[in-house]
Design an enzyme around this catalytic site. Structure first.
Site, mmCIF file in Angstrom:
data_model
loop_
_atom_site.group_PDB
_atom_site.id
_atom_site.type_symbol
_atom_site.label_atom_id
_atom_site.label_comp_id
_atom_site.label_asym_id
_atom_site.label_seq_id
_atom_site.Cartn_x
_atom_site.Cartn_y
_atom_site.Cartn_z
ATOM 1 C CG HIS A 261 45.432 -1.966 -17.537
ATOM 2 N ND1 HIS A 261 44.513 -0.975 -17.331
ATOM 3 C CD2 HIS A 261 45.495 -2.687 -16.386
ATOM 4 C CE1 HIS A 261 44.053 -1.079 -16.094
ATOM 5 N NE2 HIS A 261 44.618 -2.113 -15.513
ATOM 6 C CG ASP A 315 47.874 -9.647 -12.882
ATOM 7 O OD1 ASP A 315 47.998 -9.684 -11.655
ATOM 8 O OD2 ASP A 315 46.794 -9.471 -13.458
HETATM 9 N N1 ACO Z 1 48.408 -9.605 -25.933
HETATM 10 C C1 ACO Z 1 48.308 -9.352 -27.270
HETATM 11 N N2 ACO Z 1 47.478 -8.403 -27.782
HETATM 12 C C2 ACO Z 1 46.741 -7.705 -26.902
HETATM 13 C C3 ACO Z 1 46.810 -7.924 -25.515
HETATM 14 C C4 ACO Z 1 47.697 -8.915 -25.030
HETATM 15 N N3 ACO Z 1 47.815 -9.189 -23.749
HETATM 16 N N4 ACO Z 1 45.948 -7.103 -24.891
HETATM 17 C C5 ACO Z 1 45.362 -6.387 -25.839
HETATM 18 N N5 ACO Z 1 45.832 -6.738 -27.058
HETATM 19 C C6 ACO Z 1 45.455 -6.190 -28.367
HETATM 20 C C7 ACO Z 1 44.161 -6.837 -28.827
HETATM 21 O O1 ACO Z 1 44.386 -7.993 -29.609
HETATM 22 C C8 ACO Z 1 43.518 -5.712 -29.617
HETATM 23 O O2 ACO Z 1 44.130 -5.647 -30.869
HETATM 24 P P1 ACO Z 1 43.277 -5.220 -32.192
HETATM 25 O O3 ACO Z 1 42.844 -3.803 -31.918
HETATM 26 O O4 ACO Z 1 44.240 -5.370 -33.313
HETATM 27 O O5 ACO Z 1 42.125 -6.197 -32.252
HETATM 28 C C9 ACO Z 1 43.929 -4.450 -28.856
HETATM 29 O O6 ACO Z 1 45.152 -4.801 -28.186
HETATM 30 C C10 ACO Z 1 42.895 -4.043 -27.807
HETATM 31 O O7 ACO Z 1 42.621 -5.170 -26.979
HETATM 32 P P2 ACO Z 1 41.289 -5.397 -26.182
HETATM 33 O O8 ACO Z 1 41.184 -6.842 -25.792
HETATM 34 O O9 ACO Z 1 40.148 -4.795 -26.918
HETATM 35 O O10 ACO Z 1 41.564 -4.504 -24.899
HETATM 36 P P3 ACO Z 1 40.713 -4.482 -23.570
HETATM 37 O O11 ACO Z 1 40.890 -3.138 -23.009
HETATM 38 O O12 ACO Z 1 39.336 -4.996 -23.802
HETATM 39 O O13 ACO Z 1 41.451 -5.593 -22.686
HETATM 40 C C11 ACO Z 1 42.763 -6.710 -21.130
HETATM 41 C C12 ACO Z 1 42.270 -5.342 -21.610
HETATM 42 C C13 ACO Z 1 41.580 -7.632 -20.821
HETATM 43 C C14 ACO Z 1 43.564 -6.528 -19.843
HETATM 44 C C15 ACO Z 1 43.658 -7.329 -22.251
HETATM 45 O O14 ACO Z 1 44.768 -6.503 -22.483
HETATM 46 C C16 ACO Z 1 44.095 -8.749 -21.905
HETATM 47 O O15 ACO Z 1 43.336 -9.689 -22.113
HETATM 48 N N6 ACO Z 1 45.363 -8.893 -21.376
HETATM 49 C C17 ACO Z 1 45.843 -10.215 -21.010
HETATM 50 C C18 ACO Z 1 45.263 -10.628 -19.653
HETATM 51 C C19 ACO Z 1 45.847 -9.837 -18.509
HETATM 52 O O16 ACO Z 1 47.045 -9.670 -18.397
HETATM 53 N N7 ACO Z 1 44.957 -9.364 -17.616
HETATM 54 C C20 ACO Z 1 45.336 -8.627 -16.416
HETATM 55 C C21 ACO Z 1 44.925 -7.193 -16.533
HETATM 56 S S1 ACO Z 1 45.421 -6.258 -15.118
HETATM 57 C C22 ACO Z 1 44.296 -6.699 -13.962
HETATM 58 O O17 ACO Z 1 43.187 -7.082 -14.214
HETATM 59 C C23 ACO Z 1 44.723 -6.608 -12.561
#
Ligand code: ACO
Length: 385
Positions: A261, A315
């Site tokens: 998140h 979620d």
């Molecule tokens: N699985 C594995 N690694 C992850 C995940 C995940 N679900 N989420 C973040 N990371 C890692 C990234 O690979 C990144 O690693 P790095 O620094 O080594 O490159 C680090 O954590 C930061 O990730 P970002 O994508 O930059 O984080 P951001 O804040 O942009 O993204 C998001 C947040 C979009 C929710 C992301 O965690 C994601 O895509 N999760 C999966 C989709 C999901 O569950 N969405 C629902 C969110 S809740 C909602 O909207 C109601």
């Protein structure tokens, strides 16, 4: 004005001043109008929560009853909206159907008297009342069935479950569903709420505001993740497959749905409450086959990605609850929208109360002073990647 640092995804950039909800992502706190989400989930109802979010305070008994009565009175859809829905392709996603229906409501209520409290109240009631009916109607109509008419003797959540299946819902299931709606009702300035606020800031009608927010919620990185979680649990298939699945995703730098998140760096407090609800439901109607896979997944991800602050988000467990309630997977995100309408409307009302149109800036990275090449001289195809 001084040039600001560019932050992709506007991470950490305040987009507004708001008193609707508060999140502390380091300690896992979520409050609606200052009240902790756990207390609201335990004591309130979805419609009372919507009232709190939109009007800023808890209603008296009389105010709550009047609000519930108004919402109940407006649940039915105009036959023209139903006729429009008959033309939607049955294979279309219910979020697209919902977005179209929300926008179409604006055709019937085209007045735009945003400074008239009666207009604002009527729009709030209409949207809260009709969005669930639209979702349930599309579920029936895509199979060629007539939509189930709403029932005045049922509360908000029970009536929705009834319209989905034309069966009286069990009181515990209706209460659990109502709490799911409470938990999804509002969450500060996320992508769909921001989208709602930007649209609201042009002083368009609230139906356009909700339609744009529904379109934004539909994406797999936002509300659409709850569907993807179930697909993922199905793909994993067994507890033994969890560890290799996670390891492969990490190696390939692929996200694991339902985890991570932008704000929370600990387990999302809504995921905690939802997990409790899932367990209550399993005690009554039997454990879901995917739950043990989900528990193992949470443990392996904590071990492998906990140091990055990757924990279950809202979620992750909501899909398991909806699945056990017999709700089709592609309705999970529309259900999220039913709940989030409350938060979007609260932000719409707050935005128009102190409006300034959103007009951010950009950092231009393209060329300047380019010659306009006549069509016959353009030999090379553009690389459109
Ligand atoms: N699985 C594995 N690694 C992850 C995940 C995940 N679900 N989420 C973040 N990371 C890692 C990234 O690979 C990144 O690693 P790095 O620094 O080594 O490159 C680090 O954590 C930061 O990730 P970002 O994508 O930059 O984080 P951001 O804040 O942009 O993204 C998001 C947040 C979009 C929710 C992301 O965690 C994601 O895509 N999760 C999966 C989709 C999901 O569950 N969405 C629902 C969110 S809740 C909602 O909207 C109601």
């Amino acid at each position: 004005m001084t040039t600001c640092e560019y932050r992709p995804g506007l991470e950490g950039v305040p987009a507004t001043q708001s008193s609707i909800s508060y999140v502390d992502g380091q300690t896992g706190i979520l409050e609606y109008r200052g009240i902790g989400i756990e207390e609201i989930a335990q004591q309130s109802s979805f419609l009372e929560t919507a009232y709190l979010l939109i009007w800023g305070g808890l209603p008296t008994q009389q105010e709550l009853e009047a609000f519930e009565h108004e919402v109940q009175y407006h649940r039915r859809l105009k036959y023209r909206i139903r006729d429009m829905m008959k033309c939607f392709p049955e294979s279309g996603h219910p979020m697209d159907a919902l977005q179209a229906c929300a926008a179409a409501l604006g055709l019937f209520h085209s007045r735009r008297e945003l400074d008239d409290p009666t207009y604002v109240q009527a729009a709030v009631v209409r949207l809260l009342a009709k969005i669930p009916t639209m979702v349930a109607a599309f579920k029936m109509m895509r199979k060629g069935n007539d939509p189930v008419q709403p029932r005045d003797d049922l509360g908000y959540a029970a009536n929705f479950l009834y319209m989905l299946n034309e069966q009286n819902p069990d009181p515990l299931e209706a209460r659990i569903f109502d709490v799911c709606l409470i938990l999804h009702a509002e969450h500060t300035i996320n992508a769909s709420t921001f989208s709602a606020m930007v649209t609201a800031s042009t002083l368009t009608d609230p139906y356009a505001v909700i339609a744009s927010a529904v379109g934004t919620l539909a994406g797999p990185l936002h509300g659409g993740a709850n569907e993807a979680v179930i697909d993922m649990l199905q793909e994993i298939g067994s507890i033994e497959n969890v560890r290799p699945y996670v390891e492969a995703r990490i190696v390939n730098r692929e996200k694991i749905m339902g985890f991570g998140h932008r704000v929370y760096k600990v387990k999302d407090p809504r995921a905690r409450v939802l997990q409790g609800l899932a367990e209550q439901l399993f005690d009554k109607v039997g454990r879901d086959a995917y739950y043990d896979i989900a528990l193992e997944l949470e443990q392996v991800i904590e071990e492998k990605l906990g140091h990055k602050g990757i924990y279950p988000n809202v979620d992750f467990y909501s899909g398991l609850v909806y699945r056990k309630l017999g709700i089709p997977t592609d309705l999970f995100t529309p259900i999220f929208a039913i709940a989030r309408v409350a938060g979007w409307l609260a932000h719409w009302k707050e935005q128009i109360g102190k409006n300034r149109i959103f007009r951010p800036t950009q950092i231009y990275e393209g060329p300047h002073n380019q010659a306009y090449l006549p069509l016959e001289k353009r030999l090379q195809l553009w690389d459109k990647s």
